[in-house]
Design an enzyme around this catalytic site. Structure first.
Site, PDB file in Angstrom:
ATOM      1  N   HIS A  60       0.839  -1.211   0.000  1.00  0.00           N
ATOM      2  CA  HIS A  60       0.000   0.000   0.000  1.00  0.00           C
ATOM      3  C   HIS A  60       0.871   1.258   0.000  1.00  0.00           C
ATOM      4  O   HIS A  60       1.234   1.791   1.049  1.00  0.00           O
ATOM      5  CB  HIS A  60      -0.937   0.003   1.213  1.00  0.00           C
ATOM      6  CG  HIS A  60      -2.075   0.963   1.069  1.00  0.00           C
ATOM      7  ND1 HIS A  60      -3.384   0.624   1.321  1.00  0.00           N
ATOM      8  CD2 HIS A  60      -2.099   2.258   0.679  1.00  0.00           C
ATOM      9  CE1 HIS A  60      -4.167   1.674   1.093  1.00  0.00           C
ATOM     10  NE2 HIS A  60      -3.399   2.684   0.720  1.00  0.00           N
ATOM     11  N   HIS A  62       1.536   5.133  -2.092  1.00  0.00           N
ATOM     12  CA  HIS A  62       1.131   6.157  -3.068  1.00  0.00           C
ATOM     13  C   HIS A  62       2.392   6.775  -3.664  1.00  0.00           C
ATOM     14  O   HIS A  62       3.111   7.505  -2.978  1.00  0.00           O
ATOM     15  CB  HIS A  62       0.275   7.236  -2.396  1.00  0.00           C
ATOM     16  CG  HIS A  62      -1.013   6.710  -1.847  1.00  0.00           C
ATOM     17  ND1 HIS A  62      -2.168   6.636  -2.598  1.00  0.00           N
ATOM     18  CD2 HIS A  62      -1.335   6.184  -0.631  1.00  0.00           C
ATOM     19  CE1 HIS A  62      -3.152   6.111  -1.869  1.00  0.00           C
ATOM     20  NE2 HIS A  62      -2.673   5.830  -0.672  1.00  0.00           N
ATOM     21  N   LEU A  63       2.652   6.463  -4.939  1.00  0.00           N
ATOM     22  CA  LEU A  63       3.849   7.013  -5.597  1.00  0.00           C
ATOM     23  C   LEU A  63       3.564   8.343  -6.294  1.00  0.00           C
ATOM     24  O   LEU A  63       4.487   9.029  -6.715  1.00  0.00           O
ATOM     25  CB  LEU A  63       4.421   6.006  -6.600  1.00  0.00           C
ATOM     26  CG  LEU A  63       5.095   4.765  -6.019  1.00  0.00           C
ATOM     27  CD1 LEU A  63       5.594   3.853  -7.140  1.00  0.00           C
ATOM     28  CD2 LEU A  63       6.250   5.119  -5.089  1.00  0.00           C
ATOM     29  N   HIS A 231      -5.577  -0.702   5.517  1.00  0.00           N
ATOM     30  CA  HIS A 231      -5.243   0.087   6.718  1.00  0.00           C
ATOM     31  C   HIS A 231      -6.330   0.104   7.785  1.00  0.00           C
ATOM     32  O   HIS A 231      -6.910   1.148   8.087  1.00  0.00           O
ATOM     33  CB  HIS A 231      -4.860   1.516   6.325  1.00  0.00           C
ATOM     34  CG  HIS A 231      -5.696   2.136   5.242  1.00  0.00           C
ATOM     35  ND1 HIS A 231      -7.063   2.154   5.267  1.00  0.00           N
ATOM     36  CD2 HIS A 231      -5.347   2.760   4.096  1.00  0.00           C
ATOM     37  CE1 HIS A 231      -7.515   2.761   4.186  1.00  0.00           C
ATOM     38  NE2 HIS A 231      -6.483   3.132   3.454  1.00  0.00           N
ATOM     39  N   ASN A 277      -6.267   9.298   6.729  1.00  0.00           N
ATOM     40  CA  ASN A 277      -7.538   8.568   6.565  1.00  0.00           C
ATOM     41  C   ASN A 277      -7.273   7.077   6.423  1.00  0.00           C
ATOM     42  O   ASN A 277      -6.507   6.709   5.543  1.00  0.00           O
ATOM     43  CB  ASN A 277      -8.271   9.024   5.305  1.00  0.00           C
ATOM     44  CG  ASN A 277      -8.666  10.470   5.341  1.00  0.00           C
ATOM     45  OD1 ASN A 277      -8.756  11.072   6.400  1.00  0.00           O
ATOM     46  ND2 ASN A 277      -8.871  11.041   4.162  1.00  0.00           N
ATOM     47  N   ASP A 304       0.923   2.692   3.723  1.00  0.00           N
ATOM     48  CA  ASP A 304       0.029   3.739   3.206  1.00  0.00           C
ATOM     49  C   ASP A 304       0.841   5.026   3.005  1.00  0.00           C
ATOM     50  O   ASP A 304       0.351   6.131   3.261  1.00  0.00           O
ATOM     51  CB  ASP A 304      -1.171   3.981   4.121  1.00  0.00           C
ATOM     52  CG  ASP A 304      -2.248   4.840   3.449  1.00  0.00           C
ATOM     53  OD1 ASP A 304      -2.158   5.058   2.229  1.00  0.00           O
ATOM     54  OD2 ASP A 304      -3.162   5.283   4.152  1.00  0.00           O
ATOM     55  N   HIS A 308       2.767  14.333   0.869  1.00  0.00           N
ATOM     56  CA  HIS A 308       2.192  15.629   0.517  1.00  0.00           C
ATOM     57  C   HIS A 308       3.282  16.678   0.721  1.00  0.00           C
ATOM     58  O   HIS A 308       4.243  16.434   1.459  1.00  0.00           O
ATOM     59  CB  HIS A 308       0.977  15.947   1.403  1.00  0.00           C
ATOM     60  CG  HIS A 308      -0.168  15.006   1.229  1.00  0.00           C
ATOM     61  ND1 HIS A 308      -0.925  14.935   0.074  1.00  0.00           N
ATOM     62  CD2 HIS A 308      -0.695  14.067   2.054  1.00  0.00           C
ATOM     63  CE1 HIS A 308      -1.860  14.013   0.212  1.00  0.00           C
ATOM     64  NE2 HIS A 308      -1.741  13.461   1.404  1.00  0.00           N
TER      65      HIS A 308
HETATM   66  O1  DOR Z   1      -4.617   9.444   4.412  1.00  0.00           O
HETATM   67  C1  DOR Z   1      -4.749   9.000   3.279  1.00  0.00           C
HETATM   68  N1  DOR Z   1      -4.062   9.505   2.245  1.00  0.00           N
HETATM   69  N2  DOR Z   1      -5.622   7.995   3.068  1.00  0.00           N
HETATM   70  C2  DOR Z   1      -5.941   7.576   1.817  1.00  0.00           C
HETATM   71  O2  DOR Z   1      -6.731   6.688   1.672  1.00  0.00           O
HETATM   72  C3  DOR Z   1      -5.347   8.230   0.643  1.00  0.00           C
HETATM   73  C4  DOR Z   1      -4.067   8.855   0.982  1.00  0.00           C
HETATM   74  C5  DOR Z   1      -3.587   9.804  -0.067  1.00  0.00           C
HETATM   75  O3  DOR Z   1      -3.650   9.456  -1.248  1.00  0.00           O
HETATM   76  O4  DOR Z   1      -3.073  10.880   0.276  1.00  0.00           O
HETATM   77 ZN    ZN Z   2      -6.738   4.358   1.863  1.00  0.00          ZN
END
Ligand code: DOR
Ligand code: ZN
Length: 424
Positions: A60, A62-63, A231, A277, A304, A308
């Protein structure tokens, strides 16, 4: 090219191995494990005092590429993965455009090809992750995706979700679901409870997650599909999955270090840095997540990893985006919180981060078996250090663990026989 790793404590949970031995690697594969191995001409890596384990499998991540390269790129995310001991990762589809067609899958694969990390882009469930029309599952599978998910934008429409489950069932791939009811959580920033009350903010209730887990359990039973809950953060959510597993329903789940270490209280001292989240919950939830890891209800530890920018996270709590980075801290946090506290044996922690996620995705990874890809993490299990976000290779600096004293440090990461990370 031959590489001979000497004197490591080899921990391979996939085959119940835990002992001091040498590992010989040839042409990207493990060719021998044993005592006092010798191979003239091989490069020697002295690993005495260190643990050698299968490279971590983080299902899990996010790239952010394509579309959000200011937050992270495939290259920067993969370099961060290497620093964290991760050699295989599943990339989430909430990019721009979303990973909802084979072209985007191939684009991410192409970007990853030179990183040394085995990147597996997950396919979106719905076009544009809009929750309206299903993607072409067969075409996405043919492009090489390991699973389907709309993570980041949880699926609300039950008819669509049920049809998606039928299709993943027939294709033999899992559906990874971010469980939160949209109407109940809106765009709220924190858990509903003491902290949301103290701040005078509306909160995301635990039941918003638990209802969708319950829903997924029932649809998994109904369709026979393999559903994997992303998660998991609440104690009742763990209970629901425990009971569903006991009834033989094909449901698995993951959690992240933030959910077995931090509580909602973190929001009071760290503000948006602790916004994620699903949200950080209560101490009772943290304890229940740990119990779920101990009794096998929870199948995997993932990050996860959600980078940002500093500017985005500097906004007021209600406006800042949710998410925290994790690739460079997940192993050390898991060792610190689970192994060094005696909650779990070392091999169990490593299994949750390699063999177990590999197995549930059907990947030929997470093992040091002779003949398999030489993907390894080599780490000092005891070294103390302090997490410093300014040292991150990731573009994301958004961690609530900055300044935390931890125990366990990655020294080398090896992917298909190549040293892709070396400390210092
Ligand atoms: O906190 C989160 N950030 N939960 C998610 O499900 C998506 C993720 C994001 O892409 O920033
Ligand atoms: Zn998620």
């Amino acid at each position: 090219m031959q590489l001979l790793i000497k004197g490591a404590r080899v921990v391979d949970p996939s085959r119940n191995i835990d002992g001091r031995m040498d590992i010989l690697i040839n042409d990207g594969r493990i060719t021998q494990l044993g005592d006092n191995l010798d191979s003239p001409g091989a490069r020697i890596l002295d690993a005495s005092g260190l643990v050698a384990a299968p490279g971590l499998v983080d299902m899990h991540v996010h790239l952010r590429e394509p579309g959000f390269e200011v937050k992270e790129t495939v290259a920067s995310g993969c370099a961060a993965a290497a620093r964290g001991g991760v050699t295989t990762l599943v990339a989430m589809p909430n990019t721009r455009p979303a990973t909802d067609c084979p072209d985007i899958v191939r684009l991410v694969q192409a970007k990853a090809a030179f990183t040394g990390i085995n990147v597996l882009p997950a396919g979106a469930v719905t076009l544009g992750q809009k929750g309206e029309r299903l993607t072409d599952f067969t075409a996405l599978k043919a492009a090489g995706i390991p699973a389907f998910t709309d993570d980041g934008v949880p699926i609300q429409n039950l008819a669509l979700l049920r049809e998606a489950m039928r299709q993943v069932k027939s294709l033999g791939l899992p559906l990874l679901d971010h469980c939160e009811d949209k109407d109940l959580v809106q765009n709220y920033a924190v858990n509903e409870g003491k902290v949301s009350q103290a701040l005078g903010l509306p909160g995301r209730p635990a039941v918003a997650e638990e209802l969708q887990i319950m829903r997924d359990v029932m649809l998994a039973e109904d369709t026979g599909a393999h559903i994997h809950i992303c998660h998991i953060s609440t104690g009742k959510g763990v209970d629901i999955i425990r009971q569903a597993k006991a009834r033989g329903i094909w449901i698995t789940c993951e959690t992240c270090p933030q959910y077995f270490i931090l509580t909602e209280q973190e929001i009071l001292s760290q503000g948006s840095m602790a916004r994620v989240n699903p949200p950080l919950r209560t101490l009772a939830d943290v304890d229940a997540i740990r119990a779920g890891l101990q009794d096998g209800t929870i199948d995997a530890i993932v990050t996860d990893h959600a980078p940002h920018t500093t500017e985005e996270k500097a906004q007021p709590l209600p406006d800042a985006p949710s998410g925290m980075v994790g690739l460079e801290t997940s192993l050390t946090l898991s060792l610190t919180a689970l192994y060094h506290t005696g909650a779990l044996p070392l091999s169990r922690v490593l299994s949750l981060m390699s063999a177990s996620p590999a197995a549930l995705l059907g990947l030929d990874k997470g093992t040091l078996e002779v003949g398999r890809d030489a993907d390894l993490v080599i780490f000092d299990p005891d070294q103390e250090w302090i997490i410093d976000k300014n040292q991150f290779i990731s573009k994301g600096r958004n961690t609530p663990f900055h300044g935390r004293k931890v125990q366990g440090k990655v020294k080398y990461t090896i992917s298909q026989g190549n040293i892709i990370y070396q400390e210092g």
